[in-house]
Write an enzyme that holds these catalytic residues in place. Structure first.
Site, PDB file in Angstrom:
ATOM      1  N   TYR A   1       0.820  -1.210   0.000  1.00 59.94           N
ATOM      2  CA  TYR A   1       0.000   0.000   0.000  1.00 59.94           C
ATOM      3  C   TYR A   1       0.859   1.267   0.000  1.00 59.94           C
ATOM      4  CZ  TYR A   1      -3.400   3.491   1.276  1.00 59.94           C
ATOM      5  OH  TYR A   1      -4.187   4.609   1.281  1.00 59.94           O
TER       6      TYR A   1
ATOM      7  N   TRP B   1       1.004   5.749  -1.518  1.00 55.71           N
ATOM      8  CA  TRP B   1       0.672   6.757  -2.543  1.00 55.71           C
ATOM      9  C   TRP B   1       1.750   6.901  -3.600  1.00 55.71           C
ATOM     10  CZ3 TRP B   1      -2.689  11.411  -2.811  1.00 55.71           C
ATOM     11  CH2 TRP B   1      -3.930  11.189  -2.201  1.00 55.71           C
TER      12      TRP B   1
HETATM   13  N1  LIG Z   1      -2.013   7.999  12.650  1.00 60.71           N
HETATM   14  C1  LIG Z   1      -2.440   8.063  11.385  1.00 60.71           C
HETATM   15  N2  LIG Z   1      -1.847   7.298  10.452  1.00 60.71           N
HETATM   16  C2  LIG Z   1      -2.263   7.361   9.176  1.00 60.71           C
HETATM   17  C3  LIG Z   1      -3.317   8.220   8.797  1.00 60.71           C
HETATM   18  C4  LIG Z   1      -3.935   9.016   9.797  1.00 60.71           C
HETATM   19  O1  LIG Z   1      -4.893   9.779   9.532  1.00 60.71           O
HETATM   20  N3  LIG Z   1      -3.458   8.923  11.067  1.00 60.71           N
HETATM   21  N4  LIG Z   1      -3.714   8.258   7.478  1.00 60.71           N
HETATM   22  C5  LIG Z   1      -3.471   7.080   6.676  1.00 60.71           C
HETATM   23  C6  LIG Z   1      -3.689   7.331   5.263  1.00 60.71           C
HETATM   24  S1  LIG Z   1      -5.250   7.930   4.866  1.00 60.71           S
HETATM   25  C7  LIG Z   1      -2.790   7.068   4.298  1.00 60.71           C
HETATM   26  S2  LIG Z   1      -3.253   7.223   2.652  1.00 60.71           S
HETATM   27  C8  LIG Z   1      -1.460   6.562   4.615  1.00 60.71           C
HETATM   28  C9  LIG Z   1      -0.362   7.096   3.685  1.00 60.71           C
HETATM   29  O2  LIG Z   1       0.743   6.270   3.744  1.00 60.71           O
HETATM   30  P1  LIG Z   1       1.744   6.101   2.528  1.00 60.71           P
HETATM   31  O3  LIG Z   1       1.042   6.249   1.234  1.00 60.71           O
HETATM   32  O4  LIG Z   1       2.533   4.864   2.752  1.00 60.71           O
HETATM   33  O5  LIG Z   1       2.681   7.370   2.752  1.00 60.71           O
HETATM   34  P2  LIG Z   1       3.725   8.083   1.795  1.00 60.71           P
HETATM   35  O6  LIG Z   1       4.606   8.884   2.670  1.00 60.71           O
HETATM   36  O7  LIG Z   1       2.996   8.811   0.712  1.00 60.71           O
HETATM   37  O8  LIG Z   1       4.547   6.870   1.198  1.00 60.71           O
HETATM   38  C10 LIG Z   1       4.898   6.759  -0.137  1.00 60.71           C
HETATM   39  C11 LIG Z   1       6.318   6.236  -0.217  1.00 60.71           C
HETATM   40  O9  LIG Z   1       6.602   5.953  -1.570  1.00 60.71           O
HETATM   41  C12 LIG Z   1       7.886   6.502  -1.926  1.00 60.71           C
HETATM   42  N5  LIG Z   1       7.849   6.792  -3.360  1.00 60.71           N
HETATM   43  C13 LIG Z   1       7.431   7.912  -3.995  1.00 60.71           C
HETATM   44  N6  LIG Z   1       7.528   7.766  -5.322  1.00 60.71           N
HETATM   45  C14 LIG Z   1       7.998   6.529  -5.567  1.00 60.71           C
HETATM   46  C15 LIG Z   1       8.277   5.783  -6.746  1.00 60.71           C
HETATM   47  O10 LIG Z   1       8.083   6.242  -7.861  1.00 60.71           O
HETATM   48  N7  LIG Z   1       8.761   4.516  -6.600  1.00 60.71           N
HETATM   49  C16 LIG Z   1       8.977   3.978  -5.369  1.00 60.71           C
HETATM   50  N8  LIG Z   1       9.458   2.734  -5.314  1.00 60.71           N
HETATM   51  N9  LIG Z   1       8.714   4.650  -4.233  1.00 60.71           N
HETATM   52  C17 LIG Z   1       8.215   5.901  -4.320  1.00 60.71           C
HETATM   53  C18 LIG Z   1       8.002   7.735  -1.066  1.00 60.71           C
HETATM   54  O11 LIG Z   1       9.348   8.118  -0.917  1.00 60.71           O
HETATM   55  C19 LIG Z   1       7.353   7.267   0.244  1.00 60.71           C
HETATM   56  O12 LIG Z   1       8.271   6.683   1.109  1.00 60.71           O
HETATM   57  O13 LIG Z   1      -1.145   6.884   5.972  1.00 60.71           O
HETATM   58  C20 LIG Z   1      -2.127   6.402   6.888  1.00 60.71           C
HETATM   59  N10 LIG Z   1      -1.653   6.571   8.247  1.00 60.71           N
HETATM   60  N1  LIG Z   2      -1.565  18.439   2.893  1.00 61.49           N
HETATM   61  C1  LIG Z   2      -1.970  17.176   2.863  1.00 61.49           C
HETATM   62  N2  LIG Z   2      -3.224  16.885   2.456  1.00 61.49           N
HETATM   63  C2  LIG Z   2      -3.656  15.593   2.435  1.00 61.49           C
HETATM   64  C3  LIG Z   2      -2.801  14.520   2.807  1.00 61.49           C
HETATM   65  C4  LIG Z   2      -1.482  14.863   3.258  1.00 61.49           C
HETATM   66  O1  LIG Z   2      -0.687  13.990   3.641  1.00 61.49           O
HETATM   67  N3  LIG Z   2      -1.110  16.178   3.267  1.00 61.49           N
HETATM   68  N4  LIG Z   2      -3.250  13.220   2.744  1.00 61.49           N
HETATM   69  C5  LIG Z   2      -4.415  12.932   1.901  1.00 61.49           C
HETATM   70  C6  LIG Z   2      -5.026  11.645   2.245  1.00 61.49           C
HETATM   71  S1  LIG Z   2      -4.193  10.234   1.804  1.00 61.49           S
HETATM   72  C7  LIG Z   2      -6.244  11.526   2.824  1.00 61.49           C
HETATM   73  S2  LIG Z   2      -6.915   9.980   3.080  1.00 61.49           S
HETATM   74  C8  LIG Z   2      -7.021  12.691   3.221  1.00 61.49           C
HETATM   75  C9  LIG Z   2      -7.638  12.505   4.617  1.00 61.49           C
HETATM   76  O2  LIG Z   2      -8.635  13.426   4.843  1.00 61.49           O
HETATM   77  P1  LIG Z   2      -9.428  13.411   6.237  1.00 61.49           P
HETATM   78  O3  LIG Z   2      -9.635  12.036   6.692  1.00 61.49           O
HETATM   79  O4  LIG Z   2     -10.604  14.298   6.091  1.00 61.49           O
HETATM   80  O5  LIG Z   2      -8.360  14.183   7.139  1.00 61.49           O
HETATM   81  P2  LIG Z   2      -7.632  14.049   8.535  1.00 61.49           P
HETATM   82  O6  LIG Z   2      -6.561  15.085   8.409  1.00 61.49           O
HETATM   83  O7  LIG Z   2      -7.258  12.665   8.888  1.00 61.49           O
HETATM   84  O8  LIG Z   2      -8.719  14.520   9.575  1.00 61.49           O
HETATM   85  C10 LIG Z   2      -9.417  15.753   9.466  1.00 61.49           C
HETATM   86  C11 LIG Z   2      -9.872  16.212  10.822  1.00 61.49           C
HETATM   87  O9  LIG Z   2     -10.834  15.324  11.380  1.00 61.49           O
HETATM   88  C12 LIG Z   2     -10.906  15.606  12.760  1.00 61.49           C
HETATM   89  N5  LIG Z   2     -11.351  14.404  13.452  1.00 61.49           N
HETATM   90  C13 LIG Z   2     -10.610  13.344  13.857  1.00 61.49           C
HETATM   91  N6  LIG Z   2     -11.408  12.431  14.478  1.00 61.49           N
HETATM   92  C14 LIG Z   2     -12.663  12.942  14.444  1.00 61.49           C
HETATM   93  C15 LIG Z   2     -13.940  12.477  14.935  1.00 61.49           C
HETATM   94  O10 LIG Z   2     -14.087  11.399  15.504  1.00 61.49           O
HETATM   95  N7  LIG Z   2     -15.019  13.281  14.699  1.00 61.49           N
HETATM   96  C16 LIG Z   2     -14.911  14.484  14.070  1.00 61.49           C
HETATM   97  N8  LIG Z   2     -16.018  15.180  13.890  1.00 61.49           N
HETATM   98  N9  LIG Z   2     -13.724  14.943  13.630  1.00 61.49           N
HETATM   99  C17 LIG Z   2     -12.636  14.184  13.804  1.00 61.49           C
HETATM  100  C18 LIG Z   2      -9.524  16.057  13.196  1.00 61.49           C
HETATM  101  O11 LIG Z   2      -9.619  17.238  13.978  1.00 61.49           O
HETATM  102  C19 LIG Z   2      -8.789  16.250  11.877  1.00 61.49           C
HETATM  103  O12 LIG Z   2      -8.045  17.449  11.813  1.00 61.49           O
HETATM  104  O13 LIG Z   2      -6.180  13.846   3.238  1.00 61.49           O
HETATM  105  C20 LIG Z   2      -5.476  14.013   2.015  1.00 61.49           C
HETATM  106  N10 LIG Z   2      -4.902  15.325   2.020  1.00 61.49           N
HETATM  107 MO   LIG Z   3      -5.266   8.431   2.648  1.00 63.36          MO
END
Ligand SMILES: Nc1nc2c(c(=O)[nH]1)N[C@H]1C(S)=C(S)[C@@H](COP(=O)(O)OP(=O)(O)OC[C@H]3O[C@@H](n4cnc5c(=O)[nH]c(N)nc54)[C@H](O)[C@@H]3O)O[C@H]1N2
Ligand SMILES: Nc1nc2c(c(=O)[nH]1)N[C@H]1C(S)=C(S)[C@@H](COP(=O)(O)OP(=O)(O)OC[C@H]3O[C@@H](n4cnc5c(=O)[nH]c(N)nc54)[C@H](O)[C@@H]3O)O[C@H]1N2
Ligand SMILES: [Mo]
Length: 750
Positions: A113, A115
């Protein structure tokens, strides 16, 4: 003045949008905003430093203990030996072959998994999956960390794939602007998060829409733990995290008992209200879900709940729900309940009324475009049918052979011997990282393709240095954007990095599958082939897409695929005639009660939405862990990407923890102090920022700081996932529960 001979400026695309890049010789020297972006993100500013950072993986590297003794011991703490490409590929291919012959392909985990980077051909997930399929298959994963729980529950409720619902059905921004009177946002809508989108959004419009909403007098109410989750000017109902379902039930109770529910809508368009109503009124469990019942659970006073319910029932109300609400234990419930609440208001199918999900999660939700398909590398077919819910990787590694439930099916976890990861950082994204580090010791071999020495690369046995998008040619496009990019190769590969395509082609050839993987094509050939298919698909839909040579010369074009006119409304045809345009649920109606889910017999997700508190939230706070930790997305980057260079900025690490003045004062903490955030699972350092924009009792620490080296008892950079709980949302969704964790905070002497 720039010297034209040595300095070149081109536009490229990324998950955070388009930007201009200045190149001098072999180096990226600067970036600038794309002129067509009304609200360009600042994220690219750090890019030159990150691309040329000392933390780039220079050459193929094999961990010493694995190279010499094939032992897992020392994984994550030992040094690496650099080898020439051919030698490293030989060694890796031989070991993949050993595992597939000895244990079968279902001992290989390729869920992988993450991005990775934008760019359609060099999409790391497609590459790794195609490679593993070419050599006999792999254990895959279902869903995402973003929306895994919603992807399981919402098709039962609305009968449509959750991502299709988001991108093809939900009301557009223009519809909301033109018709909505009250916008109720659970978890807010944050332009900070909408900077980012899968494949990139070129024109960042979210903040602009809120300016227009304010100008037209739309009342916007942010419900959640942080005022800053919505733009300034929105009302804020401060709520305890994870208590949204209790609040929604109380709103529903007021609506039902004050005669405000639209029973005609419920009769015609939904099933199961008769099974839900006795629960709502307390007839089935002796507990009416009144505002007085909900107030102590969600921390909102009963009068505010009543007033909000009446306001919602008497105006055109659009309810939005952030993805964060389902990224917590029992995340199915607020999602399902939001649909029930909207159905009771009777406005689903009317423009600007009803419900929608993730408008602030990523840029592009709410944009109406003609969908063009294509530019996707075919992944071949996977002969292994084993699929785990994506966020259950820790459980899988810990418990081979153990049975688990998932959305009505029973399965056993496979016995994984080899992991192959490209384009993700599990030691960023997974919960309870200290436990994952332990579980990660079990497989025999871990192969990672990475541009940087991330925490995951450091915990691999074989690391192949991958190029970044700036070191290879690609096409940038996304289903959520109307721009199309040629992404030129701006600089040669840094050190000895290779494209994932070439790395996997090298492995496939050694495993006798070279032709299956490459079909005899180079990267350039593939890009030409995929682009031609994409153009043909455009032509079928009457959209003229320039030929590749023209696109290369132009660098980017805007496609005429916006449909901003009379805008999209969720389920309008269904509302028009539910018999002619039924939903895809078993009943053809919105399912307030689901016979299917009821039939699963899950006590953690019964047949209609219910209030189920998570194990960790303020209602279960203890003296040792009195604070609720939310870990949102970082504003200055994408997840853990670009972290290497950001961490170099003076004072940037450890990461910033936001806490309320009362919680700070009780601990003698002031803005700028170093603090320790901790619970029984782990501890990290953070830098305190005291703010009234967060609810008392809640602390927020963004994700993305690189997890430190093993051995220390405190993560030095501020990674919240040393604190989060690794448990599925329920047996139905099995999503990530990142947002439901309890912690304490203490001041650290500097
Ligand atoms: N506590 C907490 N944890 C969370 C979340 C949260 O809300 N709270 N959110 C979750 C969510 S929604 C998501 S989507 C995940 C995101 O988690 P990830 O998608 O695993 O996070 P990234 O840092 O985008 O990791 C992408 C990796 O791919 C590498 N990369 C970039 N380009 C390339 C390429 O072309 N080739 C290769 N081989 N590697 C490449 C980058 O250097 C990086 O290390 O995190 C989750 N974790
Ligand atoms: N700049 C930037 N933007 C991103 C990303 C990034 O890494 N950087 N990651 C992208 C990815 S992969 C994803 S999946 C999306 C995620 O998008 P979301 O899931 O919408 O975002 P989060 O930042 O996890 O959470 C948004 C807010 O939800 C609130 N929250 C947490 N728990 C609860 C709850 O139980 N109830 C309520 N009402 N609020 C709560 C927190 O205050 C938090 O700031 O963002 C995307 N956008
Ligand atoms: Mo995500």
């Amino acid at each position: 003045m720039t010297d034209e001979a040595t300095r070149l400026t081109r536009v490229t695309s990324s998950h955070w949008g388009a930007f201009e890049v200045d190149v001098a010789g072999d180096r990226i020297v600067a970036t600038r905003p794309f002129s067509g972006d009304p609200q360009p993100p600042r994220i690219p500013e750090i890019l030159p430093a990150a691309v040329h950072h000392r933390s780039r993986v220079a050459r193929p590297s094999i961990r010493r203990g694995w190279l010499e003794h094939r032992t897992a011991a020392g994984r994550g703490s030992e040094d690496f030996v650099e080898l020439p490409w051919d030698e490293a590929l030989d060694i890796a291919a031989k070991d993949i072959d050993r595992v597939r012959r000895t244990h079968g392909n279902d001992a290989i985990f390729g869920g992988s998994y993450g991005w990775s980077s934008a760019g359609r051909f060099h999409h790391a997930q497609s590459q790794v999956h195609r490679f593993l399929n070419s050599i006999g298959g792999y254990v895959a994963s279902f869903g995402s960390y973003s929306t895994g729980c919603a992807q399981s529950i919402m098709p039962h409720v609305f009968g449509v794939d959750f991502l299709k619902l988001l991108y093809e059905h939900q009301d557009g921004w223009q519809t909301i602007h033109d018709h909505t009177e009250t916008l109720v946002m659970f978890g807010g809508i944050n332009p900070k998060n909408a900077q980012v989108s899968m494949g990139g959004i070129t024109e960042h419009e979210t903040a602009g829409w809120f300016d227009r909403f304010a100008a037209s007098g739309i009342r916007c109410i942010n419900i959640g733990p942080q005022r800053s989750d919505a733009p300034e000017g929105c009302d804020w109902i401060s709520l305890r995290p994870a208590s949204d379902t209790a609040l929604m039930l109380a709103l529903a109770h007021v609506i039902e008992t004050e005669g405000l529910a639209d029973h005609d809508f419920l009769d015609r368009y939904t099933v199961g209200y008769d099974r839900f109503r006795p629960y709502l009124l307390g007839e089935s469990d002796g507990c009416p879900k009144t505002p007085e019942w909900a107030a102590p659970l969600c921390g909102v006073d009963p009068e505010t709940i009543r007033a909000t319910a009446r306001h919602m029932a008497t105006t055109r109300t659009f309810i939005t729900v952030a993805w964060s609400l389902q990224r917590g234990e029992h995340g199915e419930q607020p999602y399902w309940m939001s649909a029930v609440l909207a159905a009771m208001l009777g406005q689903i199918g009317l423009p600007g009324g009803g419900v929608g999900y993730g408008y602030g999660a990523i840029g592009g939700v709410g944009k109406s475009l003609i969908g063009l398909r294509g530019m996707t590398l075919p992944q071949l077919t996977n002969p292994v049918t084993r699929v785990i819910p994506v966020a259950r990787i820790g459980d899988m590694l810990r418990n081979p052979g153990q049975r688990y439930d998932f959305n009505g099916r029973r399965d056993t976890f496979p016995d994984i011997r080899l992991i192959c990861w490209a384009g993700g950082n599990p030691f960023h994204h997974h919960q309870d990282l200290n436990a994952l580090h332990e579980a990660w010791q079990r497989p025999e071999t871990i192969i990672v393709n990475e541009p940087w020495w991330t925490a995951t690369a450091k915990r691999a046995d074989i690391v192949f240095p991958a190029t970044t998008p700036y070191e290879r040619e690609d096409i940038g496009r996304s289903n959520l954007d109307d721009y199309l990019f040629h992404m030129p190769r701006l600089i040669p590969p840094v050190h000895e990095a290779r494209d994932d395509y070439d790395i996997f082609a090298g492995l496939a050839a050694r495993l006798g599958a070279g032709d299956i993987y490459t079909e005899g094509l180079s990267s350039e050939d593939w890009i030409a082939r995929l682009y031609a298919e994409y153009r043909a698909c455009g032509a079928e839909q009457g959209v003229e897409i320039p030929d590749l040579e023209t696109l290369k010369a132009e660098n980017w074009v805007r496609l005429p695929i916006r449909s901003d006119g009379p805008n999209r409304t969720l389920f309008a045809p269904f509302r028009e005639d539910p018999d002619r345009a039924p939903l895809g649920t078993p009943s053809g109606r919105i399912e307030i009660f689901s016979e299917t889910i009821d039939g699963f017999g899950y006590d953690d997700c019964p047949g209609h939405p219910v209030w189920l508190p998570p194990a960790e939230w303020l209602g279960a706070a203890t003296p040792a862990t009195p604070l609720h930790l939310v870990s949102p997305q970082p504003g200055d980057k994408l997840h853990s990407q670009l972290e290497s260079a950001l961490a170099d900025v003076e004072g940037a690490r450890p990461e910033i923890l936001i806490l309320h003045p009362q919680d700070a004062a009780a601990r003698g903490i002031e803005t700028g102090d170093l603090v320790r955030v901790f619970n029984a699972r782990g501890a990290c350092r953070a830098r305190a920022r005291v703010s009234r924009d967060i609810r008392q009792g809640v602390v927020a620490l963004p994700t993305g700081a690189w997890y430190g080296d093993p051995g220390g008892n405190i993560d030095p950079h501020g990674n919240p996932n040393v604190l989060t709980r690794d448990v599925g949302t329920s047996r139905l969704g099995q999503g990530s529960s990142a947002h439901t964790a309890l912690v304490d905070v203490a001041r650290l002497e500097a």
